[in-house]
Design an enzyme around this catalytic site. Structure first.
Site, PDB file in Angstrom:
ATOM      1  N   GLY A  55       0.839  -1.439  -0.213  1.00  0.00           N
ATOM      2  CA  GLY A  55      -0.216  -0.477  -0.322  1.00  0.00           C
ATOM      3  C   GLY A  55       0.897   1.118   0.305  1.00  0.00           C
ATOM      4  O   GLY A  55       1.645   1.167   0.364  1.00  0.00           O
ATOM      5  N   CYS A  82       5.367  -6.096   1.631  1.00  0.00           N
ATOM      6  CA  CYS A  82       5.439  -4.449   1.884  1.00  0.00           C
ATOM      7  C   CYS A  82       5.070  -3.838   2.729  1.00  0.00           C
ATOM      8  O   CYS A  82       5.518  -4.414   4.433  1.00  0.00           O
ATOM      9  CB  CYS A  82       5.272  -3.787   0.183  1.00  0.00           C
ATOM     10  SG  CYS A  82       5.941  -2.428  -0.180  1.00  0.00           S
ATOM     11  N   TYR A  83       4.099  -3.454   2.719  1.00  0.00           N
ATOM     12  CA  TYR A  83       3.346  -1.784   3.809  1.00  0.00           C
ATOM     13  C   TYR A  83       2.693  -3.163   4.920  1.00  0.00           C
ATOM     14  O   TYR A  83       2.494  -3.543   5.916  1.00  0.00           O
ATOM     15  CB  TYR A  83       1.873  -1.586   3.413  1.00  0.00           C
ATOM     16  CG  TYR A  83       1.037  -0.548   4.280  1.00  0.00           C
ATOM     17  CD1 TYR A  83       2.091   0.446   4.863  1.00  0.00           C
ATOM     18  CD2 TYR A  83       0.418  -1.397   4.352  1.00  0.00           C
ATOM     19  CE1 TYR A  83       0.871   0.825   5.283  1.00  0.00           C
ATOM     20  CE2 TYR A  83      -1.298  -1.345   5.985  1.00  0.00           C
ATOM     21  CZ  TYR A  83      -0.466   0.524   6.401  1.00  0.00           C
ATOM     22  OH  TYR A  83      -0.856   0.732   6.926  1.00  0.00           O
ATOM     23  N   HIS A 169       7.659  -7.236  -3.397  1.00  0.00           N
ATOM     24  CA  HIS A 169       6.531  -7.382  -4.550  1.00  0.00           C
ATOM     25  C   HIS A 169       6.902  -9.252  -5.263  1.00  0.00           C
ATOM     26  O   HIS A 169       7.217  -8.842  -6.243  1.00  0.00           O
ATOM     27  CB  HIS A 169       6.629  -6.469  -4.904  1.00  0.00           C
ATOM     28  CG  HIS A 169       5.622  -5.315  -4.526  1.00  0.00           C
ATOM     29  ND1 HIS A 169       4.607  -5.361  -3.912  1.00  0.00           N
ATOM     30  CD2 HIS A 169       6.320  -3.908  -4.565  1.00  0.00           C
ATOM     31  CE1 HIS A 169       4.567  -4.351  -3.433  1.00  0.00           C
ATOM     32  NE2 HIS A 169       5.539  -3.689  -3.577  1.00  0.00           N
ATOM     33  N   GLU A 171       4.697 -10.713  -6.249  1.00  0.00           N
ATOM     34  CA  GLU A 171       3.736 -10.904  -7.534  1.00  0.00           C
ATOM     35  C   GLU A 171       3.973  -9.841  -8.555  1.00  0.00           C
ATOM     36  O   GLU A 171       3.406 -10.357  -9.462  1.00  0.00           O
ATOM     37  CB  GLU A 171       2.279  -9.996  -6.541  1.00  0.00           C
ATOM     38  CG  GLU A 171       2.173  -8.877  -6.628  1.00  0.00           C
ATOM     39  CD  GLU A 171       3.220  -8.332  -5.373  1.00  0.00           C
ATOM     40  OE1 GLU A 171       3.795  -8.635  -4.678  1.00  0.00           O
ATOM     41  OE2 GLU A 171       2.232  -7.163  -5.170  1.00  0.00           O
ATOM     42  N   ASP A 227     -17.423 -11.472 -22.482  1.00  0.00           N
ATOM     43  CA  ASP A 227     -18.148 -11.526 -21.302  1.00  0.00           C
ATOM     44  C   ASP A 227     -19.559 -11.973 -21.224  1.00  0.00           C
ATOM     45  O   ASP A 227     -19.839 -13.107 -20.550  1.00  0.00           O
ATOM     46  CB  ASP A 227     -17.602 -10.252 -20.431  1.00  0.00           C
ATOM     47  CG  ASP A 227     -16.437  -9.521 -20.773  1.00  0.00           C
ATOM     48  OD1 ASP A 227     -15.614 -10.427 -20.040  1.00  0.00           O
ATOM     49  OD2 ASP A 227     -16.649  -8.334 -20.079  1.00  0.00           O
ATOM     50  N   LYS A 372     -11.055 -11.037 -16.683  1.00  0.00           N
ATOM     51  CA  LYS A 372     -11.221 -11.721 -18.342  1.00  0.00           C
ATOM     52  C   LYS A 372     -10.006 -12.821 -18.896  1.00  0.00           C
ATOM     53  O   LYS A 372     -10.542 -13.516 -19.076  1.00  0.00           O
ATOM     54  CB  LYS A 372     -10.012 -10.163 -19.091  1.00  0.00           C
ATOM     55  CG  LYS A 372     -10.586 -10.458 -20.305  1.00  0.00           C
ATOM     56  CD  LYS A 372     -11.821  -9.775 -20.289  1.00  0.00           C
ATOM     57  CE  LYS A 372     -12.402  -9.315 -22.240  1.00  0.00           C
ATOM     58  NZ  LYS A 372     -12.983  -8.868 -21.827  1.00  0.00           N
TER      59      LYS A 372
END
Ligand code: XMP
Length: 516
Positions: A55, A82-83, A169, A171, A227, A372
């Site tokens: 964050g 992180c945060y 991070h 990710e 979609d 998606k």
């Protein structure tokens, strides 16, 4: 068997959705909740683990996002990122020091304890994407340092409390071995089974739709896009002929789109589709209108009117319509519920296919939990054609926002031809699936040309090709010259009425993707 769930608490990082995607890529279901979610709501999901996102704040900021510290003693493993690390240290009684300057970027982390289950299978030196403002100076009791970067603490653990945290991070793409770290957390630490597969999703979704709908009747607005098609297909699998799809030709679809969608979804997949050709109705309303937002409004309102007429007709035939299918995706759900982080302040101004509230239908949103790319995976698993699944985004107001100025039947026909050539050539060059959107735009600019011995005076077409992650920002794509040459020569030779082709080399911002 119930799905196992990882709860991701969002402290406002622009990467929170990526954390969710990384866990799902391991076939482990994850949900993103705002960090302020009540502990009871989090516990109600019976998570097998919790991840605290990064964050932008410092734990010392007055408005630092809070999360219930009870999350750290829920009895399930926790991973702070992180945060999330700072938050863990701060709230368990350690000391966090506010570093004079924030640091972002590539860094090398040294793993100090390779026996930590978080680092299993990883080398001793890791390339990572680091971001730190605050620095943990003193760890809370029970914690120890397990990794360090050049100038800061990079990882901690408390195996007894089952809490792990990293300052970098895992990710993001810039941490190449990040997926392994996340995998370690999910499988070795949380005991994930990794059984959240497309087949599992389809099976449970179909069963729950069947139960929810009972003998009711369902309608769905098809746009031809990914979609709405996949959402309709899931409902079709669940309840077959109790679903009626409504597909409206608004007169500004691509060439043959009205026929192709019916062929793909009705003929190949058996969907029950009412196809309504309202071309004249839309085009007569658009006559003389040049203002882009007015065009959008007309098309939106007309769509609602046609849809409503059809829904009423279907209701008469079936004895009533109770449900409406919508193709809402997970990013929209998160957008409307999470804390506002830096990434979430930019909002789309587009509301695709909005329907009026007076319809009073209950909603079925079978894709609400999916990103998606997951929608495509689900569609593929149900045997849907690549033609449908791989389609680039197409705006609701269609070609009307690609014909500058007034939309006339003649201009629609010209643009349909030019656009068809652009798409066909880009597909033939093998580039279609790598490009976010590629299309032609019709400019009401007449210029002089020569064709054989004849002087021409005709319209201009612009070619637009952009790459983008989400449509919010976009880069123009440098298409190969020989491809541009083929497109240009085909348009000028084959589309009578266009004698000049130009190439749009504007990124967004400052441009937009569509010209109107
Ligand atoms: P812009 O042109 O704003 O487009 O850069 C961003 C993305 O949104 C699509 N777009 C629309 N979609 N109704 C829609 O459903 C609209 O009025 C609309 N206008 C733009 C555009 O194609 C791009 O993907």
């Amino acid at each position: 068997m119930d799905s196992q769930t990882i709860v991701i608490l969002d402290f406002g990082s622009q990467y929170t959705q990526l954390i969710a995607r990384r866990t799902r890529e391991q076939n482990v279901f994850s949900v993103v909740m705002p960090c302020t979610a009540p502990l009871t709501d989090i516990a109600a999901l019976k998570p097998i683990g919790v991840i605290l996102s990064g964050g932008p704040s410092s734990v010392y900021d007055a408005d630092a996002p809070p999360c219930d510290p009870g999350v750290l003693s829920l009895g399930v493993p926790v991973l702070g990122i992180c945060y999330g690390l700072q938050f863990i240290v701060h709230s368990l009684g350690g000391k966090v020091h506010s570093a004079p300057k924030r640091e972002y970027g590539h860094a090398t982390v040294s793993i100090e304890d390779s026996a930590s289950p978080l680092f299993a299978g990883l080398p001793n030196k890791l390339q990572v994407w680091m971001s730190h403002g605050d620095e943990a100076l003193e760890l809370p009791s029970g914690f120890r340092r397990i990794a360090i970067s050049d100038n800061a603490l990079a990882g901690i653990e408390n195996t007894e409390a089952r809490i792990w945290a990293v300052q970098f991070h895992p990710e993001v793409h810039h941490t190449p071995l990040g997926p392994q770290l996340i995998k370690n957390f999910l499988f070795s630490i949380c005991g994930a089974r990794g059984d959240w597969t497309p087949a599992h999703f389809i099976e449970t979704t179909v069963a729950s739709i069947r139960e929810k709908v009972g003998k009711g009747h369902v309608i769905c607005g098809l746009s031809g896009g990914v979609d709405s098609s996949v959402a309709a297909m899931l409902v079709h699998k669940a309840i077959g002929s109790q679903l009626t799809c409504i597909f409206v030709n608004n007169g500004v679809l691509r060439k043959n789109e009205f026929q192709n969608v019916q062929k793909n979804l009705r003929e190949k997949l058996g969907l029950n589709i009412v196809a309504v050709d309202s071309t004249d109705r839309f085009l007569s309303k658009l006559a003389g209108v040049t203002e882009p937002e007015k065009k959008r409004k007309i098309i939106g309102n007309e769509f609602i009117a046609v849809f409503d007429d059809e829904a009423n007709r279907i209701a008469k035939q079936t004895g009533g319509v109770d449900w409406l299918v919508q193709g809402t995706l997970y990013p929209d759900v998160i957008e409307s519920s999470s804390v506002k982080g830096p990434s979430q302040t930019i909002k789309s101004h587009h509301n695709v296919g909005g329907l009026p509230e007076f319809m009073k239908l209950k909603l079925i949103e079978p894709l609400r939990d999916l990103f998606k790319d997951e929608v495509r995976r689900i569609g593929r698993d149900m045997g849907m054609p690549e033609d449908v699944l791989g389609r680039q985004p197409f705006p609701g107001p269609g070609l009307a926002v690609r014909i500058l100025g007034e939309v006339t039947p003649e201009r629609v026909a010209l643009l349909q031809e030019a656009d068809e050539i652009v798409v066909a050539e880009i597909k033939a060059a093998g580039l279609y699936s790598q490009i976010w959107q590629s299309f032609a735009v019709l400019l009401p600019v007449m210029s002089v040309g020569v064709m054989g011995d004849q002087r021409t005076y005709a319209y201009t077409a612009a070619i637009r090709a952009v790459n983008s992650e989400d449509g919010m920002t976009a880069d123009w794509v440098p298409l190969p010259y020989d491809l541009l040459k083929r497109i240009s020569s085909r348009i000028v030779n084959e589309v009578r009425g266009i004698n000049r082709v130009v190439y749009d080399i504007t990124s967004k911002p400052p441009g937009t993707i569509e010209w109107e």
